[in-house]
Design an enzyme around this catalytic site. Structure first.
Site, PDB file in Angstrom:
ATOM      1  N   HIS A 163       0.796  -1.242   0.000  1.00 27.83           N
ATOM      2  CA  HIS A 163       0.000   0.000   0.000  1.00 27.83           C
ATOM      3  C   HIS A 163       0.825   1.288   0.000  1.00 27.83           C
ATOM      4  O   HIS A 163       0.263   2.371  -0.039  1.00 27.83           O
ATOM      5  CB  HIS A 163      -0.946   0.014   1.201  1.00 27.83           C
ATOM      6  CG  HIS A 163      -2.086  -0.939   1.036  1.00 27.83           C
ATOM      7  ND1 HIS A 163      -3.325  -0.539   0.609  1.00 27.83           N
ATOM      8  CD2 HIS A 163      -2.161  -2.282   1.205  1.00 27.83           C
ATOM      9  CE1 HIS A 163      -4.126  -1.590   0.543  1.00 27.83           C
ATOM     10  NE2 HIS A 163      -3.444  -2.659   0.905  1.00 27.83           N
ATOM     11  N   ASP A 371       3.468   9.683  -1.004  1.00 25.97           N
ATOM     12  CA  ASP A 371       2.325   8.882  -0.547  1.00 25.97           C
ATOM     13  C   ASP A 371       2.077   7.773  -1.570  1.00 25.97           C
ATOM     14  O   ASP A 371       2.144   8.021  -2.771  1.00 25.97           O
ATOM     15  CB  ASP A 371       1.088   9.795  -0.482  1.00 25.97           C
ATOM     16  CG  ASP A 371       0.116   9.388   0.609  1.00 25.97           C
ATOM     17  OD1 ASP A 371       0.084   8.199   0.952  1.00 25.97           O
ATOM     18  OD2 ASP A 371      -0.623  10.266   1.109  1.00 25.97           O
TER      19      ASP A 371
HETATM   20  P1  ADQ Z   1      -2.993   6.135   4.711  1.00 27.01           P
HETATM   21  O1  ADQ Z   1      -1.611   6.632   4.832  1.00 27.01           O
HETATM   22  O2  ADQ Z   1      -3.717   5.930   5.973  1.00 27.01           O
HETATM   23  O3  ADQ Z   1      -3.061   4.803   3.821  1.00 27.01           O
HETATM   24  P2  ADQ Z   1      -4.948   7.619   2.900  1.00 27.01           P
HETATM   25  O4  ADQ Z   1      -4.960   6.900   1.618  1.00 27.01           O
HETATM   26  O5  ADQ Z   1      -4.915   9.096   2.763  1.00 27.01           O
HETATM   27  O6  ADQ Z   1      -3.741   7.280   3.829  1.00 27.01           O
HETATM   28  O7  ADQ Z   1      -6.260   7.227   3.695  1.00 27.01           O
HETATM   29  C1  ADQ Z   1      -6.609   7.853   4.890  1.00 27.01           C
HETATM   30  C2  ADQ Z   1      -8.055   7.529   5.243  1.00 27.01           C
HETATM   31  O8  ADQ Z   1      -8.328   7.940   6.584  1.00 27.01           O
HETATM   32  C3  ADQ Z   1      -9.060   8.253   4.367  1.00 27.01           C
HETATM   33  O9  ADQ Z   1     -10.159   7.400   4.151  1.00 27.01           O
HETATM   34  C4  ADQ Z   1      -9.469   9.476   5.203  1.00 27.01           C
HETATM   35  O10 ADQ Z   1     -10.780   9.931   4.969  1.00 27.01           O
HETATM   36  C5  ADQ Z   1      -9.355   8.941   6.615  1.00 27.01           C
HETATM   37  N1  ADQ Z   1      -8.928   9.984   7.571  1.00 27.01           N
HETATM   38  C6  ADQ Z   1      -7.736  10.604   7.614  1.00 27.01           C
HETATM   39  N2  ADQ Z   1      -7.699  11.493   8.626  1.00 27.01           N
HETATM   40  C7  ADQ Z   1      -8.902  11.437   9.238  1.00 27.01           C
HETATM   41  C8  ADQ Z   1      -9.493  12.125  10.374  1.00 27.01           C
HETATM   42  N3  ADQ Z   1      -8.835  13.032  11.078  1.00 27.01           N
HETATM   43  N4  ADQ Z   1     -10.733  11.805  10.714  1.00 27.01           N
HETATM   44  C9  ADQ Z   1     -11.410  10.875  10.018  1.00 27.01           C
HETATM   45  N5  ADQ Z   1     -10.929  10.202   8.950  1.00 27.01           N
HETATM   46  C10 ADQ Z   1      -9.683  10.477   8.567  1.00 27.01           C
HETATM   47  C11 ADQ Z   1      -2.133   3.942   3.147  1.00 27.01           C
HETATM   48  C12 ADQ Z   1      -1.143   4.624   2.206  1.00 27.01           C
HETATM   49  C13 ADQ Z   1      -1.878   5.467   1.176  1.00 27.01           C
HETATM   50  C14 ADQ Z   1      -2.880   4.595   0.411  1.00 27.01           C
HETATM   51  C15 ADQ Z   1      -3.744   3.809   1.369  1.00 27.01           C
HETATM   52  C16 ADQ Z   1      -4.587   2.770   0.631  1.00 27.01           C
HETATM   53  O11 ADQ Z   1      -0.225   5.421   2.936  1.00 27.01           O
HETATM   54  O12 ADQ Z   1      -0.969   6.061   0.262  1.00 27.01           O
HETATM   55  O13 ADQ Z   1      -3.717   5.415  -0.380  1.00 27.01           O
HETATM   56  O14 ADQ Z   1      -2.965   3.091   2.330  1.00 27.01           O
HETATM   57  O15 ADQ Z   1      -3.780   1.908  -0.089  1.00 27.01           O
END
Ligand code: ADQ
Length: 478
Positions: A163, A371
């Site tokens: 991921h 990312d």
């Molecule tokens: P993450 O690094 O966790 O995932 P991301 O893809 O941005 O990052 O997903 C974050 C999720 O958490 C989103 O659904 C967002 O809405 C939610 N979120 C973030 N902050 C929040 C808050 N304060 N309150 C509520 N919800 C919140 C890892 C990788 C990414 C990749 C994903 C999926 O680092 O690059 O996209 O896996 O493969």
């Protein structure tokens, strides 16, 4: 399914036991898939009431109000959590794969415990797996599992999806145990990454490390085993985001919130509080923007939601402090009695609150330093038809979402200019840019990702008409 993070966590507080769904892209992406396919999800039982509600094997049916699949919890002791999860995964693989080599703590005890925990998951998977089962492993926590499973279960299909970014060999090779990690991964029939460049980096690393491996642009033959390697850019459950965000109650609350905020325009950032997400640079760019364009003073607020994450690690605590100092300084410099420039929310917000913010934000700033993909960019586009997305060129999402305003997150002046461009963009230009982004997020949603992955893996999902559910996979080819 095998992953570190579980999709449902049981926590006890004064009022009793509560079931939470954790944040993070992985669970957000895979739970809808598991609900459709049914099966067994094996994960670390991290909640303080997890054991109470599970059976003696650590099993529980989830979601509780409408059970659709089995969650099998693995128990880890504090030393294991510290050395395998915070240590190896989050202080070695995470920084190295995100090109922050200098933050890596290459401690042998982390490696030893990581191996032990991989063994623990191996034993549980062997107990759960049926002869025809496809075993899908998620992410960096179980690099040793594919090869270990392959030895015990030569006929099962094994896949691993990565991921986060996969870095160039020159960076990856600082890990002393890189050979074992790559060898472990090569036990899989299929390896998935978000982008072509991560695939290329992985293939390059294998070539360097194992000169006798045969490596093509999409497969590797090593020690008689073939591993296909492909990019599968992950998506979101687009329809669900549309549905949830267009409910009357949510629209009403969003309108109320917008008028209470009493500004003409709103900029939004939503991230885990991670050093890869570029929150600090974003704040500094906003500061530059206000300095360069005083006409916006009193009229634009920047809402940054940053959910606490990995706070047991000192780098995360230090970064949190720097961010808080910066928010304080920027607000101190510009604030007026009726206007707050930066609204900083250091909490995990309920889903509806995030949707509401997506709805009311004129501009979303998704500007990670690096990312794997970034789902926030896709969620915002799904929810807000009239918004503008500012996207880092180093987010995997930028390979597909090129009609966003693409920025270099290190270039603060360019980000400040992008903000000005976004906030003064004509409605026609917004629509021109947003149209293709929405199409993409809609087309390449989470189910597209799943179908593409499973098709490549040789699994066909069959629609059970009566139940209206997608049921077990059948092999297309050997
Ligand atoms: P993450 O690094 O966790 O995932 P991301 O893809 O941005 O990052 O997903 C974050 C999720 O958490 C989103 O659904 C967002 O809405 C939610 N979120 C973030 N902050 C929040 C808050 N304060 N309150 C509520 N919800 C919140 C890892 C990788 C990414 C990749 C994903 C999926 O680092 O690059 O996209 O896996 O493969």
């Amino acid at each position: 399914m095998v992953s570190n993070r579980e999709p449902y966590i049981h926590e006890r507080n004064k009022k009793g036991i509560r079931c939470k769904t954790p944040i993070g892209g992985l669970v957000a992406a895979i739970d809808p898939v598991m609900q459709r396919t049914r099966g067994v999800w094996i994960a670390w039982g991290s909640g303080n009431a997890d054991a109470e509600v599970a059976d003696e094997k650590g099993r529980i049916q989830v979601p509780e109000d409408d059970p659709r699949y089995t969650l099998r919890r693995i128990w880890l002791d504090p030393k294991e959590i510290n050395e395998y999860y915070y240590g190896f995964s989050n202080r070695i693989i995470w920084p190295v794969c995100h090109l922050f080599q200098e933050k890596a703590r290459l401690l042998p005890e982390y490696w030893e415990t990581y191996k032990k925990v991989n063994q623990r998951f191996l034993r549980a998977t062997l107990e759960e797996a049926l002869p025809d089962d496809h075993i899908w492993i998620q992410d960096v926590h179980f690099t040793l599992l594919p090869a270990a499973l392959r030895e015990e279960l030569p006929d099962n299909d094994i896949a691993l999806f990565w991921h986060i970014p996969f870095p160039p060999w020159e960076t990856f090779s600082c890990i002393p145990w890189r050979k074992e990690i790559l060898e472990g991964m090569l036990g899989a029939d299929l390896l998935g990454f978000h982008t072509e460049s991560y695939v290329a980096n992985f293939l390059g690393a294998v070539k360097k490390e194992f000169p006798d491996a045969q490596v093509s642009s999409s497969a590797i033959r090593y020690k008689g085993q073939i591993t296909r390697v492909r990019a599968f850019p992950i998506g979101i459950d687009y329809n669900r985001y549309r549905e949830l965000s267009s409910r009357d109650s949510l629209r009403r609350r969003a309108t109320q919130l917008r008028s209470k905020m009493n500004v003409q325009q709103i900029i939004l950032g939503v991230d885990r509080l991670d050093y890869t997400k570029g929150i600090l640079n974003r704040l500094l760019a906003f500061e530059k923007f206000l300095e360069a364009h005083p006409k916006h003073l009193g009229k634009v607020s920047f809402v940054q939601v940053a959910s606490p994450t990995r706070s047991a690690i000192s780098e995360y605590r230090e970064m949190k402090q720097r961010i808080e100092e910066t928010v304080g300084r920027v607000n101190g410099k510009f604030q007026r009695p009726q206007w707050t420039p930066v609204i900083y929310i250091n909490r995990h917000l309920p889903g509806d609150d995030v949707l509401m913010l997506y709805r009311i934000a004129d501009v979303a700033m998704v500007t990670p330093i690096i990312d794997g993909m970034n789902l926030v960019a896709k969620e915002y586009v799904a929810v807000n038809e009239n918004g503008v997305l500012i996207l880092s060129e180093f987010a995997g999402a930028s390979e597909e979402m090129d009609s966003a305003i693409i920025v270099n997150p290190y270039d603060l002046d360019a980000m400040a200019r992008a903000l000005e461009e976004a906030l003064s963009m004509s409605p026609e230009e917004r629509t021109r840019r947003m149209g293709p982004l929405r199409e993409l997020v809609k087309e390449r949603d989470i189910f597209w990702w799943l179908d593409t992955f499973l098709e490549e893996w040789g699994v066909e999902l069959m629609m059970d008409q009566e139940a209206g559910q997608i049921v077990a996979g059948a092999r297309l080819s050997e």
